[in-house]
Design a protein around this motif. Structure first.
Motif, mmCIF file in Angstrom:
data_model
loop_
_atom_site.group_PDB
_atom_site.id
_atom_site.type_symbol
_atom_site.label_atom_id
_atom_site.label_comp_id
_atom_site.label_asym_id
_atom_site.label_seq_id
_atom_site.Cartn_x
_atom_site.Cartn_y
_atom_site.Cartn_z
ATOM 1 N N GLY A 71 -12.051 2.253 1.425
ATOM 2 C CA GLY A 71 -12.653 0.934 1.295
ATOM 3 C C GLY A 71 -14.159 1.013 1.480
ATOM 4 N N PRO A 72 -14.883 0.046 0.936
ATOM 5 C CA PRO A 72 -16.337 0.033 1.124
ATOM 6 C C PRO A 72 -16.711 -0.068 2.606
ATOM 7 N N LEU A 127 -19.781 -1.101 5.121
ATOM 8 C CA LEU A 127 -21.058 -1.799 5.143
ATOM 9 C C LEU A 127 -22.135 -0.925 5.754
ATOM 10 N N LEU A 129 -22.528 0.410 -3.491
ATOM 11 C CA LEU A 129 -22.335 -0.932 -4.021
ATOM 12 C C LEU A 129 -23.308 -1.904 -3.371
ATOM 13 N N LYS A 171 -21.517 -14.344 5.657
ATOM 14 C CA LYS A 171 -20.102 -13.969 5.752
ATOM 15 C C LYS A 171 -19.171 -15.149 5.494
ATOM 16 N N GLN A 202 -18.570 -12.691 -1.745
ATOM 17 C CA GLN A 202 -19.568 -11.718 -2.148
ATOM 18 C C GLN A 202 -19.379 -11.400 -3.623
ATOM 19 N N PHE A 230 -20.251 -8.524 -6.301
ATOM 20 C CA PHE A 230 -20.633 -7.118 -6.294
ATOM 21 C C PHE A 230 -21.266 -6.712 -7.619
ATOM 22 N N GLY A 231 -22.201 -5.788 -7.518
ATOM 23 C CA GLY A 231 -22.741 -5.141 -8.699
ATOM 24 C C GLY A 231 -21.827 -4.009 -9.142
ATOM 25 N N GLN A 271 -11.380 -12.520 3.900
ATOM 26 C CA GLN A 271 -11.484 -12.612 2.450
ATOM 27 C C GLN A 271 -10.626 -11.510 1.822
ATOM 28 N N TYR A 281 -10.151 -9.189 -1.788
ATOM 29 C CA TYR A 281 -10.783 -8.731 -3.013
ATOM 30 C C TYR A 281 -9.829 -7.817 -3.762
ATOM 31 N N GLN A 307 -9.928 -4.637 -6.637
ATOM 32 C CA GLN A 307 -10.768 -3.668 -7.334
ATOM 33 C C GLN A 307 -9.913 -2.916 -8.351
ATOM 34 N N HIS A 337 -15.580 -2.690 -9.679
ATOM 35 C CA HIS A 337 -16.097 -3.088 -8.380
ATOM 36 C C HIS A 337 -15.223 -4.192 -7.808
ATOM 37 N N PRO A 338 -15.284 -4.410 -6.496
ATOM 38 C CA PRO A 338 -14.454 -5.458 -5.889
ATOM 39 C C PRO A 338 -14.783 -6.836 -6.453
ATOM 40 N N PHE A 389 -13.873 -10.954 -5.832
ATOM 41 C CA PHE A 389 -13.375 -11.908 -4.844
ATOM 42 C C PHE A 389 -12.122 -12.617 -5.346
ATOM 43 N N GLN A 417 -10.764 -16.849 0.204
ATOM 44 C CA GLN A 417 -11.198 -16.818 1.594
ATOM 45 C C GLN A 417 -10.298 -17.737 2.410
ATOM 46 N N PHE A 427 -8.135 -5.308 -1.192
ATOM 47 C CA PHE A 427 -8.814 -5.146 0.089
ATOM 48 C C PHE A 427 -8.871 -6.479 0.830
ATOM 49 N N VAL A 430 -11.103 -8.279 3.909
ATOM 50 C CA VAL A 430 -12.401 -8.141 4.568
ATOM 51 C C VAL A 430 -12.441 -9.108 5.738
ATOM 52 N N ALA A 456 -14.207 -10.983 8.777
ATOM 53 C CA ALA A 456 -15.533 -11.401 9.259
ATOM 54 C C ALA A 456 -15.416 -11.755 10.728
ATOM 55 N N LEU A 488 -18.793 -7.420 9.435
ATOM 56 C CA LEU A 488 -17.995 -7.644 8.232
ATOM 57 C C LEU A 488 -17.325 -6.315 7.937
ATOM 58 N N PHE A 510 -14.306 -4.059 5.876
ATOM 59 C CA PHE A 510 -13.285 -3.899 4.853
ATOM 60 C C PHE A 510 -12.106 -3.118 5.424
ATOM 61 N N GLY A 511 -10.887 -3.514 5.056
ATOM 62 C CA GLY A 511 -9.742 -2.659 5.271
ATOM 63 C C GLY A 511 -9.792 -1.499 4.287
ATOM 64 N N LYS A 512 -8.926 -0.506 4.476
ATOM 65 C CA LYS A 512 -8.933 0.657 3.595
ATOM 66 C C LYS A 512 -8.309 0.370 2.234
#
Lengths: 114, 109
Positions: free
Chosen positions: A42-43, A45, A91, A99, A103, A105-106, B33, B35, B37, B42-43, B45, B48, B88, B90, B92, B97, B99-101
């Protein structure tokens, strides 16, 4: 509405070299994030900006990584010097209310360090 | 620091079967949240959740936020090949913030 732009899309460098990534968030988004996503994970931060101030950089390896957000709009992430374990997709994401909002993402920059 | 655990890591289902992924945080969350992918992408959304015990639905997707605001789930009814990807959560927290795996979903036609 234009999305989050990132460049370059791909970069291959040798270890110990330097590299920089650029991000242009969605217009009007105050919050900007940089994430590192290693293959199959996972991403993670790296840093979060609110306008041009840093909100969270607790997971940024500050001995080699740096980031700035000029005038609260575009941002650059730099790695100097790069290590093999820095190979990942970087990313950039932006949101309008930190938060508490989604979000965007690019497309990411895929970095390979050889 | 805050940790967000997500299970399972992988799930292979036959098209038409249901799918569920679970997320658990080490700390109470202000919101969570979700997401998606796609491979090579990319992720993006999905949703939420903010309120304790909240349940939201999007067509075949059902999202839940636990009463203690520390866990969440995503359930897909009757999977389709278009559901393929990694999901995923996420979390907060007060300051972080995370992310889960992720859960990688494969759908066998």
């Amino acid at each position: 509405e234009a999305g989050v732009a990132q460049s370059p899309r791909y970069k291959i460098i040798e270890k110990r070299q330097s590299v920089a990534f650029w991000c242009n968030p969605i217009s009007g988004h105050a919050t900007l994030y940089w994430y590192q996503q290693i293959l199959g994970q996972g991403p993670k931060l790296l840093i979060q900006f609110q306008n041009n101030g840093v909100v969270d950089d607790s997971q940024l390896p500050k001995d080699r990584f740096s980031a700035e957000r000029l005038k609260g709009v575009d941002s650059t992430l730099k790695i100097q010097p790069a290590k093999l374990e820095d190979s990942a997709v970087y990313l950039c994401a932006s949101s309008s209310r930190g938060k508490m909002s989604e979000q965007y993402f690019g497309p990411g920059t895929r970095l390979t360090v050889t | 620091g805050q940790q967000v655990m997500q299970i399972p890591q992988y799930q292979h289902v036959q098209e038409g079967e249901d799918f569920t992924t679970y997320c658990n945080s080490s700390t109470t969350l202000s919101n969570i949240q979700w997401y998606k992918q796609r491979p090579g992408g990319h992720p993006v959304f999905l949703i939420q959740l903010v309120k304790s015990g909240e349940v939201k639905k999007q067509k075949r997707l059902t999202f839940q936020f636990g009463e203690a605001k520390k866990n969440s789930s995503l359930h897909i009814t009757a999977t389709q090949t278009t559901d393929v990807g990694t999901y995923f959560c996420v979390g907060a927290g007060s300051y972080q913030l995370t992310f889960g795996k992720g859960t990688k979903l494969s759908v066998i036609p």
